[in-house]
Design an enzyme around this catalytic site. Structure first.
Site, PDB file in Angstrom:
ATOM      1  N   GLU A 133      38.459  78.949  46.778  1.00 16.14           N
ATOM      2  CA  GLU A 133      38.909  78.231  47.876  1.00 16.14           C
ATOM      3  C   GLU A 133      38.251  78.848  49.200  1.00 16.14           C
ATOM      4  OE1 GLU A 133      40.869  75.765  47.667  1.00 16.14           O
ATOM      5  OE2 GLU A 133      42.481  75.665  49.156  1.00 16.14           O
ATOM      6  N   ASP A 134      38.234  80.037  49.215  1.00 10.04           N
ATOM      7  CA  ASP A 134      37.749  80.895  50.447  1.00 10.04           C
ATOM      8  C   ASP A 134      36.435  81.293  50.605  1.00 10.04           C
ATOM      9  OD1 ASP A 134      40.263  80.389  51.162  1.00 10.04           O
ATOM     10  OD2 ASP A 134      40.765  82.285  50.532  1.00 10.04           O
TER      11      ASP A 134
END
Ligand code: MN
Length: 716
Positions: A76-77
């Site tokens: 996600e990051d």
């Protein structure tokens, strides 16, 4: 931040066979990927996954879970991709990280949690592997521990609210009490600091007033247990502000009445010892009435077992005492994570709301060891359900396979009765599509709409089906009644009599009917003939005056052809009198899921549900008609199916195709070469077939041929 070798040591301590290499690689990989990213606290971002992994080692989770914790935010990051994770850490870890990432996205999507219970179910349904949930809970715990670094008060509040309503109860459900308590306490501090402070002040006061300390009481309990003949471990603690606060709300007691703030726990070797210890305590101290609870004979739904009692302690203050075995203690602390080593002693659980848990426990009982538990424990209990949202964010849970009509009836029966269309995730879709987890469904209604008999073919909920049937029965009765009455009037006139309702009254019994309307309906639906009725009213009437009679059932009477056979177009759900033709773009066949599109002046065009042409019509719901194939009557009609073929450019390949199709009773009605190259050519083929199954057979036969590279139905 836990250093690399420390984390490894912690895991090896409870799992000497852990994959050291993979753990080391995950540690380094996550640290590298998060690089210079920072947390709100100013710490390096990697401190977060690092601490999450640390929390999970306290629960003695397996290597894959610890690695997942380390990697849980990389997709996600950071620049990491699913492919990277799969390459470096394998499918298992990829699946787990993917599960955690999905949960994180739901969390971002929905900050409305009016229906917290349903939301929790959704989370459970989404986490197919229970380890996903364990990592998620540890993730949330660490985020709550560092909540104070987030500057935006609204965001803090939202996270705390969600923790209180969703995650703490979820932790409790799977028996992770320590996580649940900590989550609640942290959320309480954010959500209601005033209440928390007043509880703390009161605790302070009570502590001074009683003059009794936890260690003092532990000493006395230790003395009491000395002669018992078994080993006892005794812990004492003050209750947490939040659990006191909740108790005050639940039992409507005031701060003044609030007295039992200390709780003690006795851990003993065996179940017999539990009851012996209880006897000793009840003999030594006066019992507070109504406080004794036996969660050993009746465990809590999450598997928790213990005895609880309340007594007036050494100075007359109320204290709570919990007594349990080591094994029960482990379950109480570690919840589901404890079950793989302690499967026995988990009692049965009752109540429909805990069905998922019973099933989980069954899975646990069948798992033969820790590995199998971890590998195979899927939260399957919700796999047979879908969870959808209303536009306002309310969650509606439905059985798998449910359609917008089921959804509409689940919202309200009025909504169901009048629904004309549905927007799923903002797009108009047919009423019969199957809903999927997370769909947002908006039901379009019209006062003029009534339930369609067609719906009964695809709804899956009993509620929807019952409503539709009830409506149909009432309407049929009405229609058959009207029809029957006019048939009767005609039959009476032909026999030379004037019909009157009165004439029927005298023979209702003989006709086994309760009312004249029953007789109409019976005649209209063909249960008995008008002649039988006339003969019953006027016995001896000359049969020849009546002539032959045919009952025309209403459903058939309305077909366009006027014949009582099946209509020429074998489709139900059409508007009578409207012309019907099949779309040239997708060539629907009996067996395809279809929709009708109304075109002014042209009637109804039938498309397959996945036809691309439909996309351009999504903003005109009034033109969509729910239709399906009439399957009862065997239909001998011929339909045209259209195929795209790619075949080798070699001698005889076209001949091979026509042979295959002929062998399978198909008939080529049109052939069009759309593309030709040195090695291959593409053709568009129209084949006359009976139905979808017939075409599917031909496709299968074509696929089996070695001159054909690709066969597909032409779409739109
Ligand atoms: Mn995280």
């Amino acid at each position: 931040m836990i250093r690399q070798f420390e984390l490894l040591e912690r895991v090896l301590e409870y799992d000497p066979d852990a994959d050291e290499d993979a753990l080391n690689r995950a540690y380094v990989y996550a640290m590298k990927m998060h690089g210079s990213q920072k947390r709100a606290s100013g710490d390096p971002y990697f401190s977060h996954p690092n601490e999450v992994a640390g929390i999970l080692t306290e629960y003695r989770l397996d290597t894959a879970s610890i690695i997942t914790a380390l990697l849980h935010d990389t997709v996600e990051d950071t620049d990491a991709t699913a492919e990277d994770l799969q390459k470096h850490f394998g499918d298992e870890v990829l699946q787990l990280v993917d599960g955690v990432t999905k949960l994180t996205r739901i969390e971002l999507l929905s900050d409305q949690s009016q229906q917290a219970e349903n939301f929790r179910k959704l989370l459970l349904a989404m986490s197919k592997d229970i380890r996903v949930l364990l990592v998620k809970l540890a993730d949330r715990l660490h985020n709550m521990r560092t909540l104070n670094y987030i500057e935006n008060p609204n965001k803090r509040h939202r996270i705390a609210q969600e923790t209180m309503e969703i995650y703490a109860p979820l932790a409790e459900r799977i028996g992770m009490h320590a996580i649940k308590n900590e989550l609640e306490e942290l959320a309480f501090a954010e959500l209601n600091p005033d209440a928390r402070n007043s509880v703390l002040t009161r605790l302070d006061f009570l502590r001074k007033e009683s003059g009794e300390s936890i260690s003092g009481i532990i000493g006395q309990l230790t003395d009491l247990m000395k002669g018992s003949g078994f080993r006892v471990r005794i812990f004492g603690r003050e209750k947490q502000p939040h659990s006191i606060w909740r108790k005050m709300q639940r039992e409507s007691i005031t701060f003044e009445q609030l007295s039992d703030i200390m709780a003690f726990r006795l851990i003993v070797p065996g179940i017999d010892d539990v009851y012996r210890a209880l006897g000793a305590i009840h003999a030594a101290y006066p019992v507070v009435p109504g406080r004794f609870k036996d969660y050993i004979s009746t465990p809590k739904p999450n598997g928790y077992q213990s005895l609880h009692t309340g007594v007036f302690g050494p100075r007359g203050e109320r204290i709570e005492v919990q007594i349990r075995t080591e094994e029960m203690q482990d379950v109480a602390e570690r919840g589901v994570a404890a079950h793989w080593s302690y499967k026995q002693g988990v009692g049965s659980t009752e109540g429909p709301q805990y069905r998922w848990l019973r099933e989980l426990l069954e899975i646990l009982d069948q798992a033969s060891g820790p590995e199998e538990f971890l590998e195979n424990t899927k939260l399957e209990m919700f796999q047979d359900q879908v969870f959808c949202f209303t536009p306002k964010g309310y969650l509606i849970s439905l059985p798998f396979g449910a359609t917008p009509v089921d959804f509409a009836y689940a919202v309200h029966s009025e909504v169901g009765d009048t629904c004309v269309g549905a927007k799923i995730n903002g797009r108009i879709r047919p009423l019969k599509v199957e809903l999927r987890n997370g769909d947002q469904v908006e039901i379009l209604t019209s006062k003029a709409q009534t339930p369609s008999p067609e719906w009964e073919r695809f709804v899956v909920t009993g509620r929807a089906r019952a409503r539709i049937r009830r409506f149909m029965r009432a309407r049929e009765r009405e229609q058959y009644g009207e029809l029957g009455r006019s048939i009767l009037i005609k039959a009476f006139r032909e026999a030379g009599y004037e019909y009157s309702d009165k004439a029927l009254d005298g023979v209702l019994k003989r006709l086994k009917s309760n009312s004249a309307h029953d007789v109409f309906a019976a005649v209209g639906s063909g249960h008995f003939t008008a002649r039988e009725v006339v003969e019953t009213v006027y016995p001896g009437v000359k049969a020849k005056r009546l002539g032959p009679e045919k009952v025309v059932p209403i459903g058939r009477a309305r077909t366009r052809s006027g014949k009582e056979k099946t209509p020429s177009v074998p489709i139900v759900g059409l508007i009578s009198g409207m012309a019907v033709h099949f779309a040239g773009c997708c060539h629907p066949l009996p067996g395809d899921r279809i929709v009708g599109i109304i075109t002014t002046g042209k009637g109804v065009t039938i498309h397959t549900i996945d036809c691309h042409e439909l996309e351009g019509l999504s903003d005109q719901p009034e033109r969509w008609l729910d239709v399906s194939w009439e399957m009862e009557g065997q239909d001998a009609d011929i339909h045209v199916g259209r195929l795209n073929l790619v075949l080798s450019n070699e001698a005889g390949s076209l001949g091979a195709i026509s042979n295959i199709i002929a062998k399978n009773d198909g008939n080529i009605s049109n052939l069009n070469i759309t593309n030709r190259s040195a090695d291959f050519f593409e053709i568009l083929l129209d084949i006359e077939v009976k139905d979808l199954k017939h075409l599917t057979n031909i496709i299968a036969a074509l696929r089996a041929s070695n001159v054909i590279n690709e066969v597909e139905r032409a779409r739109g």
